[in-house]
Write a protein that holds these residues in place. Structure first.
Motif, PDB file in Angstrom:
ATOM      1  N   ALA A 101       0.844  -1.193   0.000  1.00  0.00           N
ATOM      2  CA  ALA A 101       0.000   0.000   0.000  1.00  0.00           C
ATOM      3  C   ALA A 101       0.879   1.242   0.000  1.00  0.00           C
ATOM      4  N   GLN A 102       0.536   2.197  -0.823  1.00  0.00           N
ATOM      5  CA  GLN A 102       1.330   3.409  -0.935  1.00  0.00           C
ATOM      6  C   GLN A 102       0.972   4.395   0.171  1.00  0.00           C
ATOM      7  N   ASP A 103       1.961   5.111   0.681  1.00  0.00           N
ATOM      8  CA  ASP A 103       1.743   6.078   1.764  1.00  0.00           C
ATOM      9  C   ASP A 103       0.726   7.131   1.351  1.00  0.00           C
ATOM     10  N   GLY A 104      -0.249   7.346   2.250  1.00  0.00           N
ATOM     11  CA  GLY A 104      -1.243   8.379   2.013  1.00  0.00           C
ATOM     12  C   GLY A 104      -2.330   7.994   1.038  1.00  0.00           C
ATOM     13  N   ALA A 105      -2.319   6.753   0.569  1.00  0.00           N
ATOM     14  CA  ALA A 105      -3.341   6.314  -0.398  1.00  0.00           C
ATOM     15  C   ALA A 105      -4.036   5.068   0.120  1.00  0.00           C
ATOM     16  N   GLU A 106      -5.317   4.963  -0.127  1.00  0.00           N
ATOM     17  CA  GLU A 106      -6.085   3.807   0.311  1.00  0.00           C
ATOM     18  C   GLU A 106      -5.788   2.580  -0.528  1.00  0.00           C
ATOM     19  N   SER A 107      -5.335   2.780  -1.756  1.00  0.00           N
ATOM     20  CA  SER A 107      -4.969   1.650  -2.614  1.00  0.00           C
ATOM     21  C   SER A 107      -4.078   2.166  -3.736  1.00  0.00           C
ATOM     22  N   VAL A 108      -3.477   1.234  -4.448  1.00  0.00           N
ATOM     23  CA  VAL A 108      -2.651   1.609  -5.590  1.00  0.00           C
ATOM     24  C   VAL A 108      -3.556   2.192  -6.675  1.00  0.00           C
ATOM     25  N   THR A 109      -3.171   3.322  -7.207  1.00  0.00           N
ATOM     26  CA  THR A 109      -4.024   4.026  -8.175  1.00  0.00           C
ATOM     27  C   THR A 109      -4.073   3.287  -9.512  1.00  0.00           C
ATOM     28  N   PRO A 110      -5.135   3.515 -10.281  1.00  0.00           N
ATOM     29  CA  PRO A 110      -5.209   2.905 -11.621  1.00  0.00           C
ATOM     30  C   PRO A 110      -4.024   3.287 -12.501  1.00  0.00           C
TER      31      PRO A 110
END
Length: 321
Positions: A101-110
């Motif tokens: 999981a990337q910092d500050g993001a709920e999921s990996v972006t498209p």
């Protein structure tokens, strides 16, 4: 004629090596906990958060080349594993790419997923991406908490049921056997680094249900024999009860294991962890019903005063279950 795995009447002494078997169970539990703490579990995306991309290709999987292609993207912890399965057709090469999981993001972006797919296609133009699964860090944390509560609540409910159905000594023995089964299952998953996810939690709950069913069958026969043979030593009554239910135990466990073995070999890698957990759990669950649960009851002892009424030692026997 009815099929019998064992003779109709047996007289095995299941307590002949009770110190050895009980000691081995304790050692196995300690070893499982140690492996768990030292090695850790191979948590799936459900519990870690992040994204898992499944790839398929007609070319052989080159983990090093995949990793080199993804390194410039700066995605942090990326795990690439090749998936082996005897059911795969020749020329079908499968891998899983797990991105933290990337910092500050709920999921990996498209956009990030598209970049990963483009980088991998640069290595192997024939590669395809049949599935992409994403779980945010917040959701994964909630799933861990919910999973622990589910297992804990099931153990407490079973503790209460066995106490009502039999006596507190039986309840302690049953819970000891269940804890034994759960700890050894977690230990084998840690040792073999099999993926541990929500499906595994479902398998553990299934193991708990199967194991307690097996234990209750033995305890029911033990309770009947305690009333029938009031002056017979407790250990002999336990041996008699185990021998009387031995055929049923082996038939139930054996037929279940046969079905699970077929799923384990032919079911594919998607359900392999779930099936393996139940397969292993039935083996240790059958063992613990005989060599853990009743050993604990024997050590705690049961009040069998012959001057008491005929339901002595089974104070809640009349409770419907």
């Amino acid at each position: 004629m009815r099929l019998r795995l064992v003779p109709q009447q047996t007289s095995f002494d299941f307590f002949k090596w009770r110190k050895v078997t009980f000691g081995a169970s304790i050692v196995a539990m300690i070893a499982s906990i140690a492996i768990w703490l030292i090695v850790g579990l191979n948590f799936g995306i459900d519990f870690l958060g992040g994204t898992t991309i499944r790839t398929e290709s007609t070319q052989s999987v080159d983990v090093g080349a995949y990793r080199d292609a993804l390194t410039p993207l700066g995605l942090g912890d990326v795990t690439i594993t090749e998936v082996f399965d005897p059911t795969f057709e020749a020329g079908r090469n499968v891998a899983q790419v797990r991105i933290q999981a990337q910092d500050g993001a709920e999921s990996v972006t498209p956009a990030t997923i598209a970049a990963v797919e483009a980088a991998l296609q640069g290595v192997d133009p024939s590669i395809t991406f049949p599935s992409v699964e994403s779980v945010g860090p917040k959701v994964s944390g909630e799933l861990i908490t919910t999973a622990l509560l589910a297992v804990g609540a099931s153990l407490v409910a079973i503790l209460f049921y066995i106490w009502l159905r039999f006596e507190w000594q039986f309840s302690v023995g049953a819970i000891a056997a269940l804890v034994h089964d759960v700890v050894l299952t977690i230990g084998i998953f840690s040792l073999l680094q099999i993926r541990f996810d929500l499906a595994t939690i479902a398998a553990i709950l299934t193991i708990i249900g199967y194991s307690i069913n097996d234990t209750v069958v033995l305890f029911d026969r033990l309770r009947e024999n305690l009333i029938k043979y009031k002056k017979t030593p407790l250990q002999e009554v336990m041996n008699l009860s185990t021998n009387e239910t031995l055929s049923r135990t082996l038939m139930t466990s054996g037929t279940t294991l046969l079905a699970l073995l077929a799923l384990l070999v032919l079911g594919g890698d998607v359900i392999r962890g779930f099936v393996f957990a139940i397969f292993w759990g039935i083996i240790v669950g059958t063992y613990s019903s005989v060599y853990v649960a009743k050993n604990v009851v024997l050590m705690l002892g049961i009040d069998r005063d012959p001057k008491k009424p005929s339901d002595a030692g089974t104070q809640f026997a009349d409770v419907d279950a």
